[in-house]
Write a protein that holds these residues in place. Structure first.
Motif, PDB file in Angstrom:
ATOM      1  N   TRP A  87      56.215  12.980   3.482  1.00  0.00           N
ATOM      2  CA  TRP A  87      55.961  13.542   4.801  1.00  0.00           C
ATOM      3  C   TRP A  87      57.298  13.731   5.492  1.00  0.00           C
ATOM      4  O   TRP A  87      58.186  12.906   5.369  1.00  0.00           O
TER       5      TRP A  87
ATOM      6  N   SER B 271      59.164  14.875   9.294  1.00  0.00           N
ATOM      7  CA  SER B 271      58.990  15.055  10.740  1.00  0.00           C
ATOM      8  C   SER B 271      60.336  15.411  11.354  1.00  0.00           C
ATOM      9  O   SER B 271      61.384  14.979  10.873  1.00  0.00           O
TER      10      SER B 271
ATOM     11  N   LEU C 199      57.533  19.557  13.726  1.00  0.00           N
ATOM     12  CA  LEU C 199      56.966  19.102  12.457  1.00  0.00           C
ATOM     13  C   LEU C 199      56.675  17.622  12.615  1.00  0.00           C
ATOM     14  O   LEU C 199      57.565  16.845  12.947  1.00  0.00           O
TER      15      LEU C 199
ATOM     16  N   ASP D   9      54.887  14.638  10.430  1.00  0.00           N
ATOM     17  CA  ASP D   9      54.247  14.173   9.193  1.00  0.00           C
ATOM     18  C   ASP D   9      53.679  15.323   8.359  1.00  0.00           C
ATOM     19  O   ASP D   9      52.541  15.280   7.897  1.00  0.00           O
ATOM     20  N   GLN D  10      54.501  16.374   8.194  1.00  0.00           N
ATOM     21  CA  GLN D  10      54.106  17.492   7.336  1.00  0.00           C
ATOM     22  C   GLN D  10      54.274  17.093   5.882  1.00  0.00           C
ATOM     23  O   GLN D  10      55.305  16.568   5.482  1.00  0.00           O
ATOM     24  N   ARG D  11      53.259  17.351   5.102  1.00  0.00           N
ATOM     25  CA  ARG D  11      53.218  16.940   3.701  1.00  0.00           C
ATOM     26  C   ARG D  11      54.228  17.710   2.853  1.00  0.00           C
ATOM     27  O   ARG D  11      54.408  18.914   3.026  1.00  0.00           O
ATOM     28  N   TYR D  12      54.875  16.996   1.943  1.00  0.00           N
ATOM     29  CA  TYR D  12      55.706  17.622   0.917  1.00  0.00           C
ATOM     30  C   TYR D  12      55.734  16.720  -0.301  1.00  0.00           C
ATOM     31  O   TYR D  12      55.428  15.534  -0.226  1.00  0.00           O
TER      32      TYR D  12
ATOM     33  N   THR E  27      54.029  20.638  -3.630  1.00  0.00           N
ATOM     34  CA  THR E  27      54.343  21.637  -2.605  1.00  0.00           C
ATOM     35  C   THR E  27      55.663  22.335  -2.898  1.00  0.00           C
ATOM     36  O   THR E  27      55.898  23.434  -2.406  1.00  0.00           O
TER      37      THR E  27
ATOM     38  N   GLY F  45      51.599  22.668   2.150  1.00  0.00           N
ATOM     39  CA  GLY F  45      52.614  21.729   2.609  1.00  0.00           C
ATOM     40  C   GLY F  45      53.946  22.447   2.640  1.00  0.00           C
ATOM     41  O   GLY F  45      54.025  23.642   2.403  1.00  0.00           O
ATOM     42  N   THR F  46      54.985  21.721   2.913  1.00  0.00           N
ATOM     43  CA  THR F  46      56.301  22.348   2.999  1.00  0.00           C
ATOM     44  C   THR F  46      57.187  21.836   1.870  1.00  0.00           C
ATOM     45  O   THR F  46      56.743  21.086   1.001  1.00  0.00           O
TER      46      THR F  46
END
Length: 141
Positions: free
Chosen positions: A20, A22, A28, A30-33, A37, A44-45
């Protein structure tokens, strides 16, 4: 001067791990990576996408300030950055960032726009940070 920050957390290791990311601003959060991804296009990023966003934003803002300095008050600039990740021995390397600018700037001839765009590409802080080949394609509307 100015310091900006971001955080990354990764739980588990390698392909099965999940991460994740941030940013300080909270844009951003806790954007998933993770492997999926980054290499398999799951939602996700990934670091390269974030670099592309940073480069597109930095270049476009730098060009807008160069145009403003030349007395231009109106227009639209839109930039796509495509960052390439390639195998480098046992690891990977970002090898290039290709910028594609679409510009509508009334009253500015194409030659002057291209000159200012090349200057912005060479001098925006993210361009200076990247140790990669960079190209610039300009479309004037």
């Amino acid at each position: 001067m100015i310091t900006r920050s971001a955080r990354a957390r990764y739980e588990g290791m390698g392909k099965t791990g999940k991460g994740w990311v941030s940013t300080q601003s909270g844009v951003l959060q806790d954007q998933r990576y993770g492997f999926n991804t980054r290499f398999e296009n799951e939602p996700g990023t990934n670091p390269e996408e974030l670099i592309a966003a940073a480069h597109a934003g930095c270049f476009t803002m730098a060009l807008s300030f160069r145009l403003a300095g030349a007395g231009v008050e109106n227009g639209t600039l839109e930039t796509e950055a495509r960052v390439k990740l390639e195998q480098d021995g046992a690891g990977f390397k970002v090898t290039r960032s290709d910028l594609r600018l679409t510009a509508s700037v009334p009253g500015v001839d194409e030659g002057k726009l291209r000159q200012l765009a090349e200057e912005a590409k060479a001098n925006c802080p993210i361009s200076k940070l990247l140790n990669a080949e960079m190209t610039l394609e300009v479309e004037v509307r």
